[in-house]
Design an enzyme around this catalytic site. Structure first.
Site, PDB file in Angstrom:
ATOM      1  N   GLY A  45       0.836  -1.201   0.000  1.00  0.00           N
ATOM      2  CA  GLY A  45       0.000   0.000   0.000  1.00  0.00           C
ATOM      3  C   GLY A  45       0.864   1.241   0.000  1.00  0.00           C
ATOM      4  O   GLY A  45       1.958   1.263   0.583  1.00  0.00           O
TER       5      GLY A  45
ATOM      6  N   ALA B 184       2.410   7.796   3.961  1.00  0.00           N
ATOM      7  CA  ALA B 184       3.156   6.639   4.426  1.00  0.00           C
ATOM      8  C   ALA B 184       3.037   5.502   3.426  1.00  0.00           C
ATOM      9  O   ALA B 184       2.179   5.497   2.536  1.00  0.00           O
ATOM     10  CB  ALA B 184       2.653   6.187   5.797  1.00  0.00           C
TER      11      ALA B 184
ATOM     12  N   ASP C 168     -12.628  10.348   8.983  1.00  0.00           N
ATOM     13  CA  ASP C 168     -12.320  10.059   7.577  1.00  0.00           C
ATOM     14  C   ASP C 168     -12.905   8.707   7.175  1.00  0.00           C
ATOM     15  O   ASP C 168     -12.214   7.869   6.600  1.00  0.00           O
ATOM     16  CB  ASP C 168     -10.802  10.086   7.357  1.00  0.00           C
ATOM     17  CG  ASP C 168     -10.436  10.216   5.876  1.00  0.00           C
ATOM     18  OD1 ASP C 168     -11.316  10.624   5.084  1.00  0.00           O
ATOM     19  OD2 ASP C 168      -9.286   9.907   5.515  1.00  0.00           O
TER      20      ASP C 168
END
Length: 632
Positions: free
Chosen positions: A34, A39, A158
């Site tokens: 990912g 990050a 979120d």
């Protein structure tokens, strides 16, 4: 698990393998699974425990920025306090040195998380693999996670399809990426220091879009957007830019989901419209209420519509301005039209022009139509008499006096109106919040138009994390939006070590100590016991029942399940038997002829003195007996 909408968390797609790094001598990094704006997430192996993990590593180019460092740390702290099957677990955190510019070294923080094999809801929506029943089940799982995090005082801020993972193996969902999560007490920080609204535009609540304080109900709005997209294949609002989408969240009403997917029931439509209300007071007030309504809608029970007096105004109803025609979204009884002859002004449709009629005399003949002429002058007026002049002066004087009186009275009234004190502002009563959880107490005070400030303190009666009370106290009257202090219990200053720890497993004893605000010592002290089974707690140090300071470390003494064999040689048989019985050990006797030892005394034993033996073991002893007399 990253902070970007592109985050696949622990998705099973493969990226180039990176096996060159080992973090803290323990976590071996594998392939990249990912990548986000903040990050990267790697599949890794915990060499110490031999399990697969996911490692989220802050990008080195952002590691020098204190704001990103704080956000990364906040994510670890937020999720580390949460332990729920629908929330990705945090195992460990630390930092890793990597070479930077100008031959310096950058400390890059990382988070070690639970590795979850599955696909994000975003991928399922794009592949059109989400049915209505699955959308409801996925949303129920997300609401379960939000209910838990809200009770722990954490607002996610979120919620979106890319931050929810579906795990086929367990047929469940996992909520991830708490990178912009905030404690409810700090949830007023809706905007960053650069004045950028945090969150994703398609799922922003109206209050987030306006930069206002967020609370648990803001997450529920985003969860409503998530459910809407799973049911229809698109978010409630779409636009050319994030700004236009955010504007729609604030001003526009979404289309009914059933207009995009005819299979959606009216009951589900009612749940979505309740969840997507602009005013947070009109939405579901907590995740549990949202879940109940969703389950009821699955059975065909709709959410009751708001009363007419409480129904929100349709933001599409725009009032026409004086210099323009009314918009298509605006309609009133009695249409108006634009009259060019009137200089572009709006006139009622039923208005007609009327021209003045010619003035005619009333009983006076100014000329005859037959004469063809009109009088050129008026008749001569008659001179007023002295009596008429006197009456006229009296009326004028009276009128002047009345006018002066009216002006004087009006001036006094205006003076009083301008100088009177403003009406008192209606005050609010501080509600009772004692013994409520921190999040419940905050929500209750916010709903009462108050601004609570947290103060944590020790309390011997209120459990840790619950409200002690407020300053000013409950029932006091204060101005709306006043700052008040909310005292939250940190637990008692002095804690009594539970007396029921002996006999419990070590893990259970540690849990009980943690619930009491105490800490079990990192190591375990092992000791022999004739009665306590192996692995069970014998006692503690300090001993059970003693009072210690909150947060103290308590040493657990755990049974080995063994005892030390006693020294039996030289003892008479009854004494040897008593010594073994005191230790819970059995006795087997074997007589051996011995002319040197007094008969009845132990000459040998099967297990050496002080050697560890299992509880209840039978010890065989050799006992001297006199040899038979020699034959005559």
């Amino acid at each position: 698990m990253t902070d970007s909408p592109r985050t696949p968390s622990h998705r099973e797609d493969r990226h180039p393998v990176n096996t060159q790094r080992v973090l803290s001598g323990r976590y071996e990094l594998g392939e990249l699974i990912g990548r986000g704006g903040m990050a990267d997430v790697f599949r890794g192996t915990d060499a110490r425990l031999g399990r697969t993990v996911a490692v989220k590593l802050l990008r080195p180019d952002l590691a020098r920025d204190p704001q990103f460092q704080a956000r990364f740390k906040r994510e670890a702290q937020a999720v580390a306090a949460l332990n729920h099957p629908s929330i990705v677990a945090i195992y460990d955190t630390g930092d890793h040195a990597v070479p930077g510019d100008h031959e310096d070294t950058v400390r890059v923080p990382y988070i070690v998380m639970e590795f979850v094999s599955g696909r994000t809801i975003r991928d399922l929506i794009r592949a059109k693999e989400v049915s209505i029943d699955e959308a409801i089940e996925f949303t129920l799982g997300v609401l379960s996670a939000l209910d838990y995090s809200h009770k722990a005082g954490i607002v996610h801020r979120d919620i979106k399809p890319a931050n929810v993972m579906f795990c086929p193996a367990s047929n469940s969902v996992k909520v991830m990426d708490f990178g912009i999560a905030r404690a409810m007490a700090d949830s007023a920080a809706t905007m960053t220091q650069t004045q950028a609204v945090v969150g994703t535009a398609q799922y922003l609540s109206p209050e987030q879009a306006r930069g206002e304080t967020v609370d648990a109900r803001s997450d529920l709005y985003s969860a409503g957007c998530l459910l809407y997209e799973m049911l229809t294949g698109r978010p409630p609002f779409v636009g050319d830019s994030p700004v236009s989408v955010a504007y729609q969240h604030v001003r526009e009403i979404p289309e009914l989901a059933s207009s995009l997917n005819p299979e959606i029931s009216e009951a589900l439509d009612s749940v979505l419209m309740k969840a997507l209300q602009k005013n947070r007071a009109d939405r579901f007030q907590d995740a549990a209420a949202f879940r109940r309504a969703l389950r009821a809608a699955r059975s065909g029970v709709a959410v009751a519509p708001p009363a007419a007096s409480e129904a929100p105004t349709n933001p599409n109803n725009t009032v026409p301005t004086p210099d323009g025609a009314p918009t298509a979204a605006f309609s009133v009884t009695g249409a108006k039209f634009l009259d060019e002859s009137a200089g572009g002004r709006l006139r009622p449709a039923h208005d007609t022009r009327a021209f003045p009629e010619p003035l005619t005399g009333a009983g006076e003949d100014f000329g005859s139509p037959d004469s063809g002429s009109l009088p050129l002058v008026l008749p001569v007026e008659r001179e007023p008499t002295a009596h008429q002049k006197s009456r006229r002066r009296t009326w004028i004087t009276t009128l002047v006096i009345l006018t002066l009186l009216v002006l004087t009275g009006g001036g006094l009234w205006l003076y009083n109106m301008m100088n009177q004190a403003p009406p008192p502002v209606a005050k609010v009563l501080i509600p009772t919040v004692t013994s409520l959880t921190e999040s419940e107490a905050l929500q209750k005070l916010y709903n009462s138009a108050l601004k609570p400030q947290l103060n944590r303190m020790q309390d011997d009666t209120i459990t840790k994390g619950s409200a002690i009370g407020t300053v000013p106290s409950a029932g006091s009257s204060v101005e709306p939006n006043s700052n008040i202090t909310l005292n939250i219990s940190e637990g008692p200053a002095v804690v009594t070590i539970p007396a029921d720890l002996p006999g419990r497993t070590e893990a259970a004893a540690r849990d009980i100590l943690r619930q009491k605000g105490l800490t079990g010592a990192p190591g375990t002290t092992m000791a022999n016991s004739p009665t306590v089974p192996a692995g069970m707690v014998i006692t503690t140090n300090p001993a059970p029942g003693q009072n210690v300071a909150a947060g103290s470390t308590v040493d657990l003494i755990v049974s080995t399940g063994k005892v030390a064999a006693p020294e039996l040689r030289g003892l008479p048989l009854p004494e040897a038997e008593a010594a073994l019985k005191a230790l819970g050990l059995g006795l087997a006797v074997k007589e051996v002829e011995n002319s040197q030892v007094t008969p009845g005394k132990v000459t040998d034993q099967s297990d050496a003195a002080n050697s560890p033996v299992e509880q209840g073991k039978v010890i065989t002893v050799s006992v001297a007996k006199a040899p038979p007399p020699p034959p005559p």
